[in-house]
Design a protein around this motif. Structure first.
Motif, PDB file in Angstrom:
ATOM      1  N   ASN A   3       2.283  13.893  -0.231  1.00  0.00           N
ATOM      2  CA  ASN A   3       2.632  12.480  -0.337  1.00  0.00           C
ATOM      3  C   ASN A   3       2.083  11.724   0.868  1.00  0.00           C
ATOM      4  O   ASN A   3       2.402  12.057   2.006  1.00  0.00           O
ATOM      5  N   VAL A   4       1.255  10.718   0.609  1.00  0.00           N
ATOM      6  CA  VAL A   4       0.750   9.832   1.652  1.00  0.00           C
ATOM      7  C   VAL A   4       1.495   8.516   1.475  1.00  0.00           C
ATOM      8  O   VAL A   4       1.398   7.886   0.423  1.00  0.00           O
ATOM      9  N   PHE A   5       2.255   8.098   2.480  1.00  0.00           N
ATOM     10  CA  PHE A   5       3.070   6.889   2.360  1.00  0.00           C
ATOM     11  C   PHE A   5       2.768   5.931   3.508  1.00  0.00           C
ATOM     12  O   PHE A   5       3.005   6.249   4.679  1.00  0.00           O
ATOM     13  N   ARG A   6       2.172   4.783   3.146  1.00  0.00           N
ATOM     14  CA  ARG A   6       1.841   3.741   4.119  1.00  0.00           C
ATOM     15  C   ARG A   6       1.011   4.258   5.294  1.00  0.00           C
ATOM     16  O   ARG A   6       1.204   3.840   6.433  1.00  0.00           O
ATOM     17  N   ALA A   7       0.112   5.159   5.014  1.00  0.00           N
ATOM     18  CA  ALA A   7      -0.781   5.699   6.042  1.00  0.00           C
ATOM     19  C   ALA A   7      -2.211   5.413   5.609  1.00  0.00           C
ATOM     20  O   ALA A   7      -2.563   5.639   4.453  1.00  0.00           O
ATOM     21  N   VAL A  10      -6.443   8.412   5.192  1.00  0.00           N
ATOM     22  CA  VAL A  10      -6.069   9.824   5.130  1.00  0.00           C
ATOM     23  C   VAL A  10      -7.034  10.546   4.193  1.00  0.00           C
ATOM     24  O   VAL A  10      -7.352  10.056   3.116  1.00  0.00           O
ATOM     25  N   LEU A  11      -7.476  11.727   4.607  1.00  0.00           N
ATOM     26  CA  LEU A  11      -8.334  12.566   3.780  1.00  0.00           C
ATOM     27  C   LEU A  11      -7.538  13.780   3.324  1.00  0.00           C
ATOM     28  O   LEU A  11      -7.055  14.553   4.145  1.00  0.00           O
ATOM     29  N   VAL A  12      -7.384  13.931   2.000  1.00  0.00           N
ATOM     30  CA  VAL A  12      -6.707  15.086   1.413  1.00  0.00           C
ATOM     31  C   VAL A  12      -7.795  15.885   0.717  1.00  0.00           C
ATOM     32  O   VAL A  12      -8.310  15.485  -0.327  1.00  0.00           O
ATOM     33  N   SER A  29       0.782   3.016  -1.125  1.00  0.00           N
ATOM     34  CA  SER A  29       0.468   1.995  -0.121  1.00  0.00           C
ATOM     35  C   SER A  29      -0.364   2.556   1.022  1.00  0.00           C
ATOM     36  O   SER A  29      -0.210   2.148   2.167  1.00  0.00           O
ATOM     37  N   GLY A  30      -1.252   3.502   0.716  1.00  0.00           N
ATOM     38  CA  GLY A  30      -2.124   4.102   1.725  1.00  0.00           C
ATOM     39  C   GLY A  30      -3.571   3.696   1.487  1.00  0.00           C
ATOM     40  O   GLY A  30      -4.254   4.292   0.660  1.00  0.00           O
ATOM     41  N   SER A  31      -4.042   2.682   2.185  1.00  0.00           N
ATOM     42  CA  SER A  31      -5.414   2.214   2.000  1.00  0.00           C
ATOM     43  C   SER A  31      -6.423   3.220   2.529  1.00  0.00           C
ATOM     44  O   SER A  31      -6.174   3.939   3.492  1.00  0.00           O
ATOM     45  N   ASN A  32      -7.587   3.228   1.878  1.00  0.00           N
ATOM     46  CA  ASN A  32      -8.712   4.084   2.246  1.00  0.00           C
ATOM     47  C   ASN A  32      -8.390   5.570   2.219  1.00  0.00           C
ATOM     48  O   ASN A  32      -8.946   6.350   2.983  1.00  0.00           O
ATOM     49  N   CYS A  33      -7.527   5.975   1.308  1.00  0.00           N
ATOM     50  CA  CYS A  33      -7.193   7.389   1.128  1.00  0.00           C
ATOM     51  C   CYS A  33      -8.291   8.050   0.298  1.00  0.00           C
ATOM     52  O   CYS A  33      -8.790   7.466  -0.665  1.00  0.00           O
ATOM     53  N   GLN A  34      -8.646   9.278   0.666  1.00  0.00           N
ATOM     54  CA  GLN A  34      -9.611  10.051  -0.092  1.00  0.00           C
ATOM     55  C   GLN A  34      -8.971  11.343  -0.584  1.00  0.00           C
ATOM     56  O   GLN A  34      -8.403  12.087   0.217  1.00  0.00           O
ATOM     57  N   ALA A  47      -1.252  13.679 -11.814  1.00  0.00           N
ATOM     58  CA  ALA A  47      -1.787  14.635 -10.842  1.00  0.00           C
ATOM     59  C   ALA A  47      -2.235  13.935  -9.561  1.00  0.00           C
ATOM     60  O   ALA A  47      -1.809  14.293  -8.467  1.00  0.00           O
ATOM     61  N   LEU A  48      -3.096  12.934  -9.678  1.00  0.00           N
ATOM     62  CA  LEU A  48      -3.678  12.242  -8.520  1.00  0.00           C
ATOM     63  C   LEU A  48      -3.394  10.750  -8.651  1.00  0.00           C
ATOM     64  O   LEU A  48      -3.853  10.108  -9.591  1.00  0.00           O
ATOM     65  N   TYR A  49      -2.663  10.204  -7.689  1.00  0.00           N
ATOM     66  CA  TYR A  49      -2.063   8.889  -7.832  1.00  0.00           C
ATOM     67  C   TYR A  49      -2.380   8.004  -6.640  1.00  0.00           C
ATOM     68  O   TYR A  49      -2.090   8.354  -5.495  1.00  0.00           O
ATOM     69  N   ALA A  50      -2.975   6.828  -6.874  1.00  0.00           N
ATOM     70  CA  ALA A  50      -3.107   5.782  -5.860  1.00  0.00           C
ATOM     71  C   ALA A  50      -2.325   4.590  -6.386  1.00  0.00           C
ATOM     72  O   ALA A  50      -2.653   4.058  -7.453  1.00  0.00           O
ATOM     73  N   GLU A  51      -1.281   4.175  -5.664  1.00  0.00           N
ATOM     74  CA  GLU A  51      -0.384   3.168  -6.216  1.00  0.00           C
ATOM     75  C   GLU A  51       0.102   2.163  -5.179  1.00  0.00           C
ATOM     76  O   GLU A  51      -0.002   2.375  -3.983  1.00  0.00           O
ATOM     77  N   TYR A  52       0.649   1.082  -5.677  1.00  0.00           N
ATOM     78  CA  TYR A  52       1.223  -0.044  -4.930  1.00  0.00           C
ATOM     79  C   TYR A  52       0.216  -0.739  -4.033  1.00  0.00           C
ATOM     80  O   TYR A  52      -0.923  -0.909  -4.410  1.00  0.00           O
ATOM     81  N   THR A  53       0.596  -1.173  -2.887  1.00  0.00           N
ATOM     82  CA  THR A  53      -0.216  -2.080  -2.069  1.00  0.00           C
ATOM     83  C   THR A  53      -1.280  -1.333  -1.279  1.00  0.00           C
ATOM     84  O   THR A  53      -1.217  -1.234  -0.074  1.00  0.00           O
ATOM     85  N   PHE A  54      -2.283  -0.845  -1.960  1.00  0.00           N
ATOM     86  CA  PHE A  54      -3.385  -0.166  -1.284  1.00  0.00           C
ATOM     87  C   PHE A  54      -4.677  -0.927  -1.562  1.00  0.00           C
ATOM     88  O   PHE A  54      -4.813  -1.616  -2.571  1.00  0.00           O
ATOM     89  N   GLU A  55      -5.623  -0.800  -0.673  1.00  0.00           N
ATOM     90  CA  GLU A  55      -6.974  -1.285  -0.895  1.00  0.00           C
ATOM     91  C   GLU A  55      -7.919  -0.178  -0.487  1.00  0.00           C
ATOM     92  O   GLU A  55      -8.041   0.136   0.689  1.00  0.00           O
ATOM     93  N   GLY A  56      -8.544   0.439  -1.449  1.00  0.00           N
ATOM     94  CA  GLY A  56      -9.508   1.491  -1.204  1.00  0.00           C
ATOM     95  C   GLY A  56      -8.947   2.869  -1.458  1.00  0.00           C
ATOM     96  O   GLY A  56      -7.992   3.285  -0.822  1.00  0.00           O
ATOM     97  N   ALA A  57      -9.544   3.568  -2.413  1.00  0.00           N
ATOM     98  CA  ALA A  57      -9.204   4.962  -2.693  1.00  0.00           C
ATOM     99  C   ALA A  57     -10.435   5.632  -3.285  1.00  0.00           C
ATOM    100  O   ALA A  57     -11.137   5.028  -4.102  1.00  0.00           O
ATOM    101  N   ILE A  58     -10.694   6.844  -2.858  1.00  0.00           N
ATOM    102  CA  ILE A  58     -11.735   7.660  -3.476  1.00  0.00           C
ATOM    103  C   ILE A  58     -11.063   8.907  -4.021  1.00  0.00           C
ATOM    104  O   ILE A  58     -10.379   9.623  -3.281  1.00  0.00           O
TER     105      ILE A  58
END
Length: 182
Positions: A3-7, A10-12, A29-34, A47-58
């Motif tokens: 779980n990435v929360f407001r960070a 982050v690279l997973v 809410s974790g911007s630029n998470c990969q 399985a793989l979730y980018a949600e809420y107030t984020f900008e940028g996900a790969i």
């Protein structure tokens, strides 16, 4: 699982994650998470979730085998936007026995590219583009979708934005290859 929360930023990378009641990797809410090169199996929700107030996900080069939903890039209403979903293998999806049924390979809403994915066995949608009014600038190209109920569903709500859907290979879609959804 993870779980990435407001960070931010982050690279997973390169994990084996299995048998989670909910998600393998969830960025809230974790911007630029990969999320790159993970092997994810037997998951009870997305399985793989980018949600809420984020900008940028790969979300790239992952394998998802058995989940209620493969990838979700969501919550445009709360500011969730800007993603690349590329080169994933997603298969053996299922419908849950509750209101939150899913059965979707990939779902995206805003400012996103979905390309070069292989999705097999989606009992609802291979790819779902937008939800109601929540759709803006999504490109869906060069994906292979096999054995789904609907290959690609795209929102055509009056306030929905634009989507480019081209050069996808869709086979064995029981209720249509590409469907306008309101």
């Amino acid at each position: 699982g993870i779980n990435v929360f407001r960070a931010g930023s982050v690279l997973v990378n390169a994990n084996r994650i299995a048998d989670c009641a909910f998600s393998a990797i969830r960025s809230n809410s974790g911007s630029n998470c990969q999320m790159v090169a993970n092997s994810c199996a037997r998951l009870g929700e997305v399985a793989l979730y980018a949600e809420y107030t984020f900008e940028g996900a790969i979300i790239a080069n992952n394998i998802v085998d058995a989940a209620a939903m493969g990838v979700s890039v969501t919550n445009f209403k709360q500011g969730g936007r800007l993603a690349v979903v590329q080169g994933n293998i997603i298969r053996n999806l299922f419908l849950r026995k509750d209101v939150d049924t899913r059965g979707i390979g990939i779902g995206v809403e805003a400012d996103s590219v979905v390309s070069n994915n292989v999705i097999e066995g989606a009992p609802a949608y291979g790819i779902l583009v937008g939800w109601g009014d929540f759709l803006r600038d999504v490109s869906v190209t060069d994906n292979v979708i096999r054995k789904s109920h609907i290959g690609i569903g795209v929102s055509v709500s009056p306030s929905a934005g634009t989507a480019l859907i081209t050069d996808n290979l869709i086979t064995e879609a029981k209720d249509g290859a590409i469907r306008a959804m309101d």
